[in-house]
Design a protein around this motif. Structure first.
Motif, PDB file in Angstrom:
ATOM      1  N   TRP B 171      44.041  37.915 -71.266  1.00  0.00           N
ATOM      2  CA  TRP B 171      43.397  39.169 -71.908  1.00  0.00           C
ATOM      3  C   TRP B 171      42.326  39.627 -70.695  1.00  0.00           C
ATOM      4  N   PRO B 172      41.571  38.790 -70.271  1.00  0.00           N
ATOM      5  CA  PRO B 172      40.517  39.171 -69.148  1.00  0.00           C
ATOM      6  C   PRO B 172      41.354  39.968 -68.048  1.00  0.00           C
ATOM      7  N   PHE B 223      41.428  38.273 -77.379  1.00  0.00           N
ATOM      8  CA  PHE B 223      41.015  39.489 -77.048  1.00  0.00           C
ATOM      9  C   PHE B 223      39.479  39.752 -77.306  1.00  0.00           C
ATOM     10  N   LEU B 224      38.720  39.117 -78.177  1.00  0.00           N
ATOM     11  CA  LEU B 224      37.222  39.249 -78.493  1.00  0.00           C
ATOM     12  C   LEU B 224      36.617  38.272 -77.393  1.00  0.00           C
ATOM     13  N   ASP B 225      37.265  37.238 -77.267  1.00  0.00           N
ATOM     14  CA  ASP B 225      36.596  36.348 -76.370  1.00  0.00           C
ATOM     15  C   ASP B 225      36.339  37.166 -74.794  1.00  0.00           C
ATOM     16  N   ALA B 226      37.667  37.865 -74.605  1.00  0.00           N
ATOM     17  CA  ALA B 226      37.388  38.311 -73.111  1.00  0.00           C
ATOM     18  C   ALA B 226      36.519  39.696 -73.138  1.00  0.00           C
ATOM     19  N   ILE B 227      36.544  40.605 -74.261  1.00  0.00           N
ATOM     20  CA  ILE B 227      35.633  41.745 -74.137  1.00  0.00           C
ATOM     21  C   ILE B 227      34.211  41.269 -74.371  1.00  0.00           C
ATOM     22  N   GLU B 228      33.919  40.217 -74.832  1.00  0.00           N
ATOM     23  CA  GLU B 228      32.539  39.450 -74.929  1.00  0.00           C
ATOM     24  C   GLU B 228      32.117  39.101 -73.484  1.00  0.00           C
ATOM     25  N   LEU B 235      34.812  47.794 -77.301  1.00  0.00           N
ATOM     26  CA  LEU B 235      36.417  47.884 -77.474  1.00  0.00           C
ATOM     27  C   LEU B 235      36.785  47.236 -78.679  1.00  0.00           C
ATOM     28  N   ALA B 236      36.098  46.436 -79.489  1.00  0.00           N
ATOM     29  CA  ALA B 236      36.389  46.067 -81.020  1.00  0.00           C
ATOM     30  C   ALA B 236      36.196  47.330 -82.018  1.00  0.00           C
TER      31      ALA B 236
END
Lengths: 188, 334
Positions: B171-172, B223-228, B235-236
């Protein structure tokens, strides 16, 4: 002209089947008193409901219908399960007619089909037993949950009384048996 | 301009996919083993290229890019405007894969089987958007055999994990430089998660609920790990939009878990299904944690302005909805 043969095969199956079903759930114990004390209070309630334990940590009870309940007070986990077993004995006979030239092939195929049918019947019997186990478990679930919730609520009530006594002088305790609500008046 | 009949079908299909036509309109074309010419003429190919290029842009505009928003630009600085005003114009390249997947939709029976084109080695951004639109059509028409053609695409994993088999996504690496895609596809992603939740509620098979929910959980966690980590918690937003639609009135909370699982399944499996069905709710609870962290940012901190945008977005979702979600998780995990 080739002759016509009647072929009969008979296959049998003997098998021991075991089925089980169960769920895991959790007791929610409030941290009113230290964990060991809370566990002791719950233990008293479980003992009163017919649960037994060898170490005061894991309590078990077996119901008349075979359901086993295991409560682990260290992590609050509860396992409710039922198993059943049966000795299956199934015999199937199949008959067909065939020409002389294909006699052996037909017999082999008929035997294979009969064995496959036996396996299907065994699977169906296993599944039927498993469905019955699930049905019996489901029937008792609500009653078991209420019983355990009741035990936890009573233990919580006792814990509140003890805690209240530690805070000051308990002047009045009233309990509503219907709702389980406990009202404690403490002079601090 | 004249094109062959099969070329016309190809163009009709491409147009329907990119202009938002409901897939049922073109269902007679899809999965029906249409006879196709081996080659497509230059006229038809030219029209196809234009259709895909313009259609992909329109998709990004219609599915979220039209909104005037304040979000970080590529340099991390907040910018106000529509998607194309906040980001430089991306190159929406379509490779041969796009052509092959359109042919697959026309040629393969799909209901019973499909020979799917292999995933492109280096998909263009246009390929990615088309893969997502194709996946949407396949999901709507329940043509599961076609998923093999698109499940490699991270956007498809992000939108449709309930339906498609999992493929690992970095994801990152995927999201870096593609934030504009998530922003532009906001509405489509929200729709997909709402549909997935509704489908899950009506699913009777515990095994399907368990497997689908696990895939959802894995995707959302990644996804949430990456955007954090990227500092792009905004982006969530599509998850919050999905949450708003699933809970239109917090005073009347809906049921979230599977409504009626197969009663002949074991109690063990049914319980596991109910408990496992909370992937989307857990993600919303995690976004609530983002919100809690945002509330502690002080006015002199560097990311104060970006935080204020996220807090404003949260206001629309509301603490009341978050409470409904939290209670639903507790109830389903009991």
């Amino acid at each position: 002209m080739s002759r016509c043969y009647r072929i009969s095969v008979s296959e049998s199956l003997r098998r021991h089947i075991d089925v089980d079903d169960g769920i895991e759930t959790h007791l929610e114990l409030l941290d009113i008193l230290p964990p060991e004390q809370m566990q002791e209070l719950v233990s008293d309630q479980l003992a009163g409901l017919g649960y037994t334990s060898e170490d005061d940590k894991t309590w078990t009870k077996k119901l008349d219908n075979g359901i086993e309940i295991t409560v682990d007070l260290e992590d609050g986990s509860v396992h409710i399960g039922l198993s059943a077993e049966e000795d299956l004995s199934i015999e199937l006979k199949r008959t067909t007619t065939t020409a002389e030239e294909t006699r052996q092939t037909t017999e082999n195929r008929l035997r294979q089909q009969t064995r496959a049918d036996l396996e299907r019947e065994a699977d169906a019997a296993t599944e039927a037993l498993r469905v019955e186990v699930t049905r019996r478990l489901e029937e008792s679930l609500e009653t078991i949950r209420k019983e355990l919730d009741g035990a936890v609520n009573r233990a919580t009530g006792e814990a509140l009384k003890i805690k209240a006594g530690q805070l000051g002088e308990v002047q009045e305790i009233s309990e509503d048996p219907e709702t389980g609500a406990v009202t404690i008046r403490v002079k601090v | 301009m004249n094109v062959a009949r099969s070329e016309g079908q190809l163009l009709t299909l491409a147009r329907a996919l990119v202009d938002g036509t409901h897939p049922t309109v073109v269902a007679p074309l899809i999965g029906d083993s249409q006879p196709l010419n081996r080659h497509v003429g230059p006229t038809a190919m030219g029209i196809l290229e234009t259709t895909l290029a313009k259609g992909a842009v329109m998709t990004l505009v219609q599915q979220g890019g039209w909104r005037v928003e304040k979000r970080p630009g590529p340099d991390g600085q907040l910018r106000t405007g529509r998607l194309w005003e906040r980001h430089p114009t991306p190159a929406l390249h379509f490779s041969k894969w796009s052509f092959k997947v359109l042919r697959m939709l026309l040629k393969e029976p799909l209901v019973t089987s499909a020979k799917c084109p292999t995933a492109p080695d280096a998909p263009g951004e246009g390929d990615r958007i088309l893969a997502l639109l194709v996946a949407r059509a396949l999901v709507t028409l329940n043509l599961t055999h076609g998923f093999g053609a698109v499940q490699h695409e991270p956007l498809v994993q992000l939108a449709f994990p309930w339906w498609v088999e999992a493929t690992p996504v970095d994801w990152p690496a995927f999201l870096k430089g593609r934030e504009w895609m998530i922003e532009g596809l906001h509405d489509l992603l929200a729709d997909a998660w709402v549909e997935a939740q509704r489908d899950m509620i009506d699913t009777r098979s515990p095994a399907r609920v368990i497997a689908g929910s696990e895939r959802q959980r894995a995707v959302l966690t990644g996804f949430l790990d990456a955007i954090e980590a990227m500092g792009r918690r905004d982006l969530a937003d599509f998850l919050l939009a999905a949450g708003e639609r699933l809970v239109p009135d917090p005073a009347l909370p809906p049921a979230f878990g599977p409504r009626e699982l197969d009663t002949t399944a074991t109690l063990r499996d049914r319980t596991a299904a109910v408990r496992g069905s909370t992937a989307l709710l857990e993600a919303l609870a995690r976004v609530q944690q983002f919100n809690a962290a945002d509330r502690t940012v002080r006015f002199f901190d560097d990311e104060y302005e970006a935080t204020q945008q996220r807090l404003a977005r949260w206001e629309r979702y509301s603490d009341a909805r978050a409470g409904v979600v939290r209670r639903a998780i507790e109830q389903l995990h009991a």
